[in-house]
Write a protein that holds these residues in place. Structure first.
Motif, mmCIF file in Angstrom:
data_model
loop_
_atom_site.group_PDB
_atom_site.id
_atom_site.type_symbol
_atom_site.label_atom_id
_atom_site.label_comp_id
_atom_site.label_asym_id
_atom_site.label_seq_id
_atom_site.Cartn_x
_atom_site.Cartn_y
_atom_site.Cartn_z
ATOM 1 N N TRP A 154 0.833 -1.196 0.000
ATOM 2 C CA TRP A 154 0.000 0.000 0.000
ATOM 3 C C TRP A 154 0.867 1.244 0.000
ATOM 4 C CZ3 TRP A 154 -3.124 0.292 5.263
ATOM 5 C CH2 TRP A 154 -2.312 -0.075 6.328
ATOM 6 N N SER A 282 2.442 -4.535 3.007
ATOM 7 C CA SER A 282 1.255 -4.421 3.860
ATOM 8 C C SER A 282 1.552 -4.742 5.316
ATOM 9 C CB SER A 282 0.157 -5.356 3.346
ATOM 10 O OG SER A 282 0.598 -6.703 3.382
ATOM 11 N N THR A 285 3.534 0.007 8.561
ATOM 12 C CA THR A 285 2.619 1.136 8.719
ATOM 13 C C THR A 285 3.005 2.276 7.785
ATOM 14 O OG1 THR A 285 2.323 0.582 11.056
ATOM 15 C CG2 THR A 285 1.649 2.782 10.361
ATOM 16 N N PRO A 291 -6.526 6.603 4.709
ATOM 17 C CA PRO A 291 -7.949 6.304 4.928
ATOM 18 C C PRO A 291 -8.646 7.300 5.855
ATOM 19 C CG PRO A 291 -6.605 4.338 5.187
ATOM 20 C CD PRO A 291 -5.668 5.489 5.141
ATOM 21 N N LYS A 308 -7.723 -0.287 -2.396
ATOM 22 C CA LYS A 308 -6.809 -1.134 -1.617
ATOM 23 C C LYS A 308 -5.472 -0.433 -1.417
ATOM 24 C CE LYS A 308 -5.241 -5.950 -1.561
ATOM 25 N NZ LYS A 308 -5.301 -7.238 -2.305
ATOM 26 N N GLY A 311 -5.723 2.069 1.340
ATOM 27 C CA GLY A 311 -6.092 1.595 2.672
ATOM 28 C C GLY A 311 -7.570 1.472 2.945
ATOM 29 N N GLU A 314 -8.954 -4.506 3.079
ATOM 30 C CA GLU A 314 -8.018 -5.312 3.850
ATOM 31 C C GLU A 314 -6.868 -5.764 2.954
ATOM 32 O OE1 GLU A 314 -11.571 -7.863 2.626
ATOM 33 O OE2 GLU A 314 -11.229 -5.866 3.452
ATOM 34 N N VAL A 323 -4.025 -8.240 7.359
ATOM 35 C CA VAL A 323 -4.046 -7.019 8.158
ATOM 36 C C VAL A 323 -5.111 -6.044 7.668
ATOM 37 C CG1 VAL A 323 -1.610 -7.210 8.790
ATOM 38 C CG2 VAL A 323 -2.235 -5.988 6.718
ATOM 39 N N TRP A 324 -5.360 -5.021 8.512
ATOM 40 C CA TRP A 324 -6.317 -3.943 8.197
ATOM 41 C C TRP A 324 -7.711 -4.537 8.009
ATOM 42 C CZ3 TRP A 324 -4.806 0.416 9.782
ATOM 43 C CH2 TRP A 324 -5.330 1.620 9.318
ATOM 44 N N GLN A 325 -8.124 -5.310 9.012
ATOM 45 C CA GLN A 325 -9.338 -6.117 8.917
ATOM 46 C C GLN A 325 -10.500 -5.536 9.720
ATOM 47 O OE1 GLN A 325 -9.615 -9.305 7.356
ATOM 48 N NE2 GLN A 325 -7.589 -8.994 6.490
ATOM 49 N N ASP A 326 -11.687 -5.937 9.369
ATOM 50 C CA ASP A 326 -12.863 -5.838 10.225
ATOM 51 C C ASP A 326 -13.351 -7.269 10.409
ATOM 52 O OD1 ASP A 326 -15.489 -5.770 11.232
ATOM 53 O OD2 ASP A 326 -15.794 -3.744 10.477
ATOM 54 N N LEU A 332 -13.586 -4.763 4.896
ATOM 55 C CA LEU A 332 -13.808 -3.319 4.954
ATOM 56 C C LEU A 332 -14.855 -2.848 3.954
ATOM 57 C CD1 LEU A 332 -10.234 -1.808 5.480
ATOM 58 C CD2 LEU A 332 -12.009 -2.261 7.163
#
Length: 338
Positions: A154, A282, A285, A291, A308, A311, A314, A323-326, A332
């Motif tokens: 990303w 990914s 950070t 986002p 994606k 951000g 995910e 990573v970067w999950q819900d 997301l």
């Protein structure tokens, strides 16, 4: 991208930056493996239609590669028009991050260029960046190949850097040094986890500050030189810094480990512009919190690939959890509603 060296090592930050700024001594060998630094050959120049395999090989062999005409004249013209308006409100001699406190001794202009402007948060200020750069087919094909060992990727930061007449050369540095793997990786497995697409939006020449690169410096074994608190392993004589000239639309793709700098603009009337687009694994950070900065209505209009990249989706990794999950809503896309 230039990350102030004061942020990168373990000795007291402000004193280290002052020492580094005024040192310029060659350090023998610097733990570089392979041939000695030489200026007898040119760095590879490929085209937008070159295979990803050939581009990746050039980055592995030389630490960088020029991709000629990666962006079209119309794309560059559109980007420059937006940058003209945005840069008009930017002060020279400061980093792109407005929260960065002034350096001691009033040396900001000498470190960041007294007549150099840096603009960040480009996804919010430039439709051309969102549509032509963040969704570039060539950029994503290359990134997919570069990061295949670690997973998705990303955008860390995108900055327009305009070096104006009279600005001196910045300190030599390597872009990936802002993340811990740079300092801790051994020699057995050294995947690229941060690369920089330097996209010329004006012609860059030796006179107006074309990027200078130290051949072979991507082979420095940084884990062997951590005790050098002076950052002497980034000090090279000027004759070992090779300037790489670009035409508007060309891209200089830098691997994260190669030592380079923006050079002095010796002209009286030329402004050299490069869009610095740093892309990371990914697992790391980003420097900018895209986002949280980009308005949702603008984010809705992005392609899935660009969402994606910035951000809004995910990301997968090859080792460890995605990573970067819900976790509760299963992604997301559902959580964000677009």
């Amino acid at each position: 991208m230039y990350t102030p060296v004061a942020l990168l090592c373990r000795t007291p930050a402000r004193s280290r930056l002052l020492r580094t700024k005024f040192m310029h001594a060659a350090i023998p060998s610097l733990s570089i493996s392979g041939p000695a630094v030489t200026t007898s050959r040119r760095f590879s120049r490929l085209s937008r239609t070159s295979s990803v395999t050939s581009i990746l090989k050039a980055v592995k062999d030389d630490g960088c590669v020029v991709i000629e005409s990666m962006f079209t004249p119309s794309q560059i013209s559109r980007l420059n028009k937006e940058m003209d308006a945005a840069l008009a409100n930017v002060s020279a001699g400061r980093p792109a991050n407005a929260n960065t406190p002034p350096l001691p001794g009033g040396i900001d202009p000498s470190v960041f260029g007294h007549n150099t402007k840096r603009l960040g948060n480009l996804p919010s200020s430039s439709a051309a960046f969102r549509e032509d750069v963040a969704d570039s087919e060539s950029l994503h094909d290359i990134c997919t190949g570069i990061f295949k060992e670690t997973g998705d990727y990303w955008l860390s930061t995108a900055q327009m850097i305009e070096i104006g007449p009279g600005s001196k050369a910045q300190p030599l540095h390597a872009d990936a040094s802002g993340w811990w793997p740079f300092w801790s990786m051994g020699g057995k497995w050294t995947p690229e986890f941060a690369v920089n697409f330097l996209i010329a939006t004006t012609d860059t020449t030796k006179a107006n500050g074309a990027t200078g690169v130290v051949r072979g410096s991507h082979r420095i074994k940084y884990h062997d030189v951590l005790d050098d608190a002076t950052l002497g392993f980034w000090q090279f004589p000027d004759e070992q810094v090779e300037q790489i000239e670009l035409k508007a639309g060309d891209c200089l793709l830098l691997g994260g480990r190669i030592v380079h700098r923006g050079e002095e603009n010796k002209t009286t009337d030329e402004f050299r512009r490069l869009l610095s687009c740093t892309v990371i694994s990914s697992t790391l950070t980003p420097e900018e919190a895209h986002p949280l900065l980009l308005e949702r209505e603008r984010a809705r209009e992005l392609s899935e690939r660009a969402k994606k990249f910035l951000g809004f989706r995910e990301l997968a990794t090859t080792i460890g959890p995605d990573v970067w999950q819900d976790h509760q809503q299963g992604g997301l896309k559902r959580a964000l509603g677009f």
